[in-house]
Design a protein around this motif. Structure first.
Motif, PDB file in Angstrom:
ATOM      1  N   UNK A 157       0.845  -1.185   0.000  1.00 36.49           N
ATOM      2  CA  UNK A 157       0.000   0.000   0.000  1.00 36.49           C
ATOM      3  C   UNK A 157       0.884   1.240   0.000  1.00 36.49           C
ATOM      4  N   UNK A 158       0.505   2.208  -0.788  1.00 36.65           N
ATOM      5  CA  UNK A 158       1.208   3.486  -0.734  1.00 36.65           C
ATOM      6  C   UNK A 158       0.745   4.235   0.509  1.00 36.65           C
ATOM      7  N   UNK A 159       1.547   5.178   0.987  1.00 38.25           N
ATOM      8  CA  UNK A 159       1.103   5.985   2.129  1.00 38.25           C
ATOM      9  C   UNK A 159      -0.223   6.686   1.862  1.00 38.25           C
ATOM     10  N   UNK A 160      -0.442   7.112   0.608  1.00 37.60           N
ATOM     11  CA  UNK A 160      -1.696   7.788   0.277  1.00 37.60           C
ATOM     12  C   UNK A 160      -2.884   6.851   0.467  1.00 37.60           C
ATOM     13  N   UNK A 164      -5.847   6.981   4.027  1.00 35.88           N
ATOM     14  CA  UNK A 164      -7.261   7.307   3.826  1.00 35.88           C
ATOM     15  C   UNK A 164      -8.158   6.067   3.867  1.00 35.88           C
ATOM     16  N   UNK A 165      -7.701   5.015   4.527  1.00 35.11           N
ATOM     17  CA  UNK A 165      -8.530   3.823   4.647  1.00 35.11           C
ATOM     18  C   UNK A 165      -9.808   4.133   5.421  1.00 35.11           C
ATOM     19  N   UNK A 166     -10.907   3.563   4.981  1.00 37.44           N
ATOM     20  CA  UNK A 166     -12.174   3.691   5.680  1.00 37.44           C
ATOM     21  C   UNK A 166     -12.203   2.643   6.792  1.00 37.44           C
ATOM     22  N   UNK A 167     -11.958   3.085   8.014  1.00 40.09           N
ATOM     23  CA  UNK A 167     -11.832   2.150   9.124  1.00 40.09           C
ATOM     24  C   UNK A 167     -13.156   1.478   9.477  1.00 40.09           C
ATOM     25  N   UNK A 168     -14.264   1.986   8.943  1.00 31.99           N
ATOM     26  CA  UNK A 168     -15.554   1.326   9.148  1.00 31.99           C
ATOM     27  C   UNK A 168     -15.716   0.124   8.227  1.00 31.99           C
ATOM     28  N   UNK A 177       4.328  -7.524   0.371  1.00 35.83           N
ATOM     29  CA  UNK A 177       5.631  -6.901   0.600  1.00 35.83           C
ATOM     30  C   UNK A 177       5.604  -6.116   1.912  1.00 35.83           C
ATOM     31  N   UNK A 178       6.746  -5.555   2.263  1.00 35.37           N
ATOM     32  CA  UNK A 178       6.842  -4.725   3.458  1.00 35.37           C
ATOM     33  C   UNK A 178       7.330  -5.490   4.669  1.00 35.37           C
ATOM     34  N   UNK A 179       7.838  -4.731   5.632  1.00 39.43           N
ATOM     35  CA  UNK A 179       8.350  -5.297   6.871  1.00 39.43           C
ATOM     36  C   UNK A 179       7.748  -4.594   8.063  1.00 39.43           C
ATOM     37  N   UNK A 180       8.254  -4.884   9.266  1.00 37.83           N
ATOM     38  CA  UNK A 180       7.656  -4.322  10.482  1.00 37.83           C
ATOM     39  C   UNK A 180       7.807  -2.819  10.620  1.00 37.83           C
ATOM     40  N   UNK A 181       8.726  -2.198   9.862  1.00 36.13           N
ATOM     41  CA  UNK A 181       8.869  -0.743   9.942  1.00 36.13           C
ATOM     42  C   UNK A 181       8.531  -0.074   8.611  1.00 36.13           C
ATOM     43  N   UNK A 182       7.840  -0.772   7.723  1.00 37.75           N
ATOM     44  CA  UNK A 182       7.423  -0.175   6.459  1.00 37.75           C
ATOM     45  C   UNK A 182       6.323   0.851   6.710  1.00 37.75           C
ATOM     46  N   UNK A 183       6.069   1.696   5.702  1.00 36.67           N
ATOM     47  CA  UNK A 183       4.996   2.683   5.818  1.00 36.67           C
ATOM     48  C   UNK A 183       3.679   2.011   6.192  1.00 36.67           C
ATOM     49  N   UNK A 184       3.382   0.899   5.533  1.00 36.65           N
ATOM     50  CA  UNK A 184       2.118   0.217   5.795  1.00 36.65           C
ATOM     51  C   UNK A 184       2.024  -0.220   7.249  1.00 36.65           C
ATOM     52  N   UNK A 185       3.092  -0.816   7.775  1.00 37.34           N
ATOM     53  CA  UNK A 185       3.078  -1.297   9.148  1.00 37.34           C
ATOM     54  C   UNK A 185       2.947  -0.148  10.144  1.00 37.34           C
ATOM     55  N   UNK A 186       3.694   0.919   9.922  1.00 40.04           N
ATOM     56  CA  UNK A 186       3.663   2.039  10.861  1.00 40.04           C
ATOM     57  C   UNK A 186       2.294   2.711  10.879  1.00 40.04           C
ATOM     58  N   UNK A 187       1.729   2.928   9.703  1.00 39.71           N
ATOM     59  CA  UNK A 187       0.434   3.590   9.648  1.00 39.71           C
ATOM     60  C   UNK A 187      -0.687   2.668  10.122  1.00 39.71           C
ATOM     61  N   UNK A 188      -0.562   1.372   9.854  1.00 37.81           N
ATOM     62  CA  UNK A 188      -1.564   0.427  10.364  1.00 37.81           C
ATOM     63  C   UNK A 188      -1.546   0.417  11.887  1.00 37.81           C
ATOM     64  N   UNK A 189      -0.344   0.456  12.452  1.00 38.53           N
ATOM     65  CA  UNK A 189      -0.238   0.478  13.914  1.00 38.53           C
ATOM     66  C   UNK A 189      -0.841   1.761  14.471  1.00 38.53           C
ATOM     67  N   UNK A 190      -0.556   2.885  13.812  1.00 38.41           N
ATOM     68  CA  UNK A 190      -1.079   4.166  14.283  1.00 38.41           C
ATOM     69  C   UNK A 190      -2.597   4.200  14.245  1.00 38.41           C
ATOM     70  N   UNK A 191      -3.200   3.575  13.206  1.00 34.69           N
ATOM     71  CA  UNK A 191      -4.646   3.576  13.059  1.00 34.69           C
ATOM     72  C   UNK A 191      -5.306   2.376  13.729  1.00 34.69           C
TER      73      UNK A 191
END
Length: 564
Positions: A157-160, A164-168, A177-191
């Motif tokens: 997933x791109x940061x964009x 803007x994921x619809x959490x509902x 792809x991606x690892x534990x500190x990738x953009x996807x992982x960090x933003x998923x953790x934040x949200x």
């Protein structure tokens, strides 16, 4: 079928798969049927519209996503790219082909530079896709909207997209792809989104497949049987109950306190952090005051922001990191040199020593804010590598009125001489993201080496243990403020290695608190030894999970025997 990856946090979700749409194809290389002026106007309009859309997404997303999306907006508005597009259009290309070729050329140039700039090359592909989608009048490739809750499966997933994921609607994320500190992982953790990243077989899943996404066990179960579904639903209910339980201070089962603190990027998140149970702040990043400016903020400008933060935590510890410039956060007024490998250049305390006036102003502002508020302010320097750097920072902080001055341990050198560092500093806070990067020689922002960017690796854990031992002998606190602290299983190991507090995204606090409450000091010390004895990150994670399950089973058996 069970697929393995790297879980983000400890959540679990059940849902049906919806696949991310494929990228736009390469546009045909054929002459334009329009005049160059008409094609150029199309290109300019779409570049501007894409830049505006990304900037707006950033404003709406806030948090960690804001900076990333604003950086993407700047890419779309980059004058050098616009010039390249114009040159190609005037040579007869369509706007679509001109945009494609210009972005590819710029991407390849950045990729050849390596490190952080190479990682930004991948971001250009996302921006190019969005510009070309606008030109074609179609929806940009991105998160689908099927009209019902779903598990999103994508290559990455791109940061964009993530911002803007619809959490509902999005129940969980699964990426190939991606690892534990990738953009996807960090933003998923934040949200607080359930996610498993780096799942090699993720793209074998099809739309409509029923899956269990289990971040706690790093797995995705396709077509689960009734027993697996029942267990998943039980765990979902138990996790919801933990989130609603009365908030208590973090501790082990024997009462050993382990304060659970929040990582914050601005004072805006303070109230939500308190609501989610943060006992204070373990990492306050101050870069937001500097990154959008062409000059350093004044003492007064900084003081007002620090007062706003400290006022939200009366009587509680608030650890502020002074400006961490350089590497992925270059600032012209600190260091405007072009460095071939900025992650190993003038960053952190090194950059601040070059621009000492910036550091002096920041420490002065923090001391003034501390005098006006009732929080327990502690200030730390990033990227410490030597005893001399430690002495410089601690001495300057005390000269300017800061009462408690510590260091971030992000380099192997600082970890290996932690006893000497902690003879000077009041505390240490371990930044596991950078410590892992430098220990494993794997750029934390480079997707091609994401598998190495894993804080579970015994080499990283051994260094953390060195700092924990040094802190215990010196009577100094040792906190963890990297992403590793948000992993409920790894948190046990970190405490077993000597961490005295854990700081994380506020959304992770409930899971980590519940995990700590299951084990005592002897248990976590045993789990730490188990992790250190492993040969690699995956082996350490699996061995600790098995050992933790065995300890739980033993505790349950003991309770039954006691009841009888």
């Amino acid at each position: 079928m069970q697929l393995r990856g790297t879980g983000v946090g400890g959540g679990i979700a059940v849902g049906t798969v919806v696949r991310m749409s494929d990228p736009l194809p390469e546009p045909p290389d054929r002459p334009s049927g329009l005049t160059p002026e008409a094609e150029l106007e199309r290109a300019r309009t779409s570049l501007a519209a894409t830049a505006a859309d990304l900037a707006e997404r950033g404003r709406e997303a806030g948090g960690a996503a804001k900076d990333v999306l604003e950086a993407h907006a700047l890419m779309a508005a980059d004058p050098s790219l616009a010039t390249e597009v114009e040159t190609r259009v005037r040579s007869g290309s369509t706007a679509e082909r001109a945009v494609f070729d210009a972005f590819v050329g710029y991407r390849d140039m950045l990729a050849g530079m390596g490190g952080y700039l190479a990682e930004r090359a991948a971001d250009l592909d996302d921006v190019s896709q969005r510009v070309r989608a606008h030109l074609a009048g179609v929806q940009a490739p991105g998160v689908p909207a099927p009209g019902h809750p779903f598990v999103l499966v994508a290559r990455d997933l791109s940061p964009a997209d993530t911002a803007t994921l619809d959490l509902e609607q999005v129940q969980a994320l699964v990426t190939a792809e991606g690892g534990p500190t990738s953009h996807t992982a960090i933003l998923a953790r934040e949200k607080s989104i359930v996610a498993v990243v780096g799942v090699a077989q993720a793209l074998s899943l099809s739309d409509g497949d029923l899956v269990v996404v289990d971040a706690g066990s790093d797995t995705v179960i396709a077509s689960p049987d009734p027993e697996e579904l029942a267990e998943a639903e039980r765990r979902i209910g138990a996790r919801a109950a933990r989130a609603e339980a009365p908030i208590e201070p973090g501790r082990l089962s024997d009462g050993t306190p382990v304060p659970l603190l929040a990582n914050l990027g601005s004072a805006d998140g303070a109230a939500e952090a308190v609501r989610l149970g943060a006992e204070g702040v373990g990492l306050f990043r101050t870069e937001f005051l500097f990154l959008d400016a062409d000059r350093a903020p004044t003492v007064d400008e900084q003081r007002s922001e620090y007062v706003r933060l400290l006022s939200a935590f009366p009587g509680r510890k608030v650890v502020v990191r002074v400006l961490d410039a350089g590497a992925d956060k270059p600032l012209a007024f600190v260091n405007d040199d072009v460095e071939p490998n900025p992650a190993l250049g003038l960053r952190g305390i090194r950059a601040l020593r070059v621009a000492e006036a910036v550091l002096r102003d920041q420490l002065t502002a923090l001391a003034q804010a501390d005098a006006e508020t009732e929080a327990e302010l502690q200030v730390m320097a990033p990227m410490i590598a030597t005893v001399e750097e430690t002495g410089f920072f601690v001495g300057l902080a005390r000269e300017l009125g800061v009462g408690v001055a510590g260091v971030m341990v992000e380099t192997p050198s600082a970890a290996l001489i932690a006893d000497r560092v902690l003879a000077i500093a009041d505390f240490a806070s371990i930044g596991t993201n950078d410590l892992t990067q430098y220990t494993m020689a794997a750029d934390r922002l480079l997707g091609s080496v994401a598998s190495l960017q894993d804080p579970w690796h015994p080499a990283v854990l051994r260094l953390i243990g060195e700092v924990g031992d040094a802190g215990a002998k010196a009577g100094r606190p040792v906190g963890i403020c990297g992403e590793a602290a948000a992993d409920p299983l790894l948190a046990l190991v970190l405490v077993g290695l000597g961490a005295t507090s854990l700081s994380m995204s506020p959304s992770a606090i409930a899971d980590v608190r519940a995990s700590l409450l299951e084990f005592d000091r002897a248990d976590v010390a045993s789990l730490a030894r188990t992790a250190l004895a492993a040969d690699g990150a995956a082996e350490a994670r699996a061995a600790v999970r098995a050992a933790a399950d065995a300890l739980r089973a033993g505790a349950e058996l003991g309770s039954l025997n006691h009841a009888e």
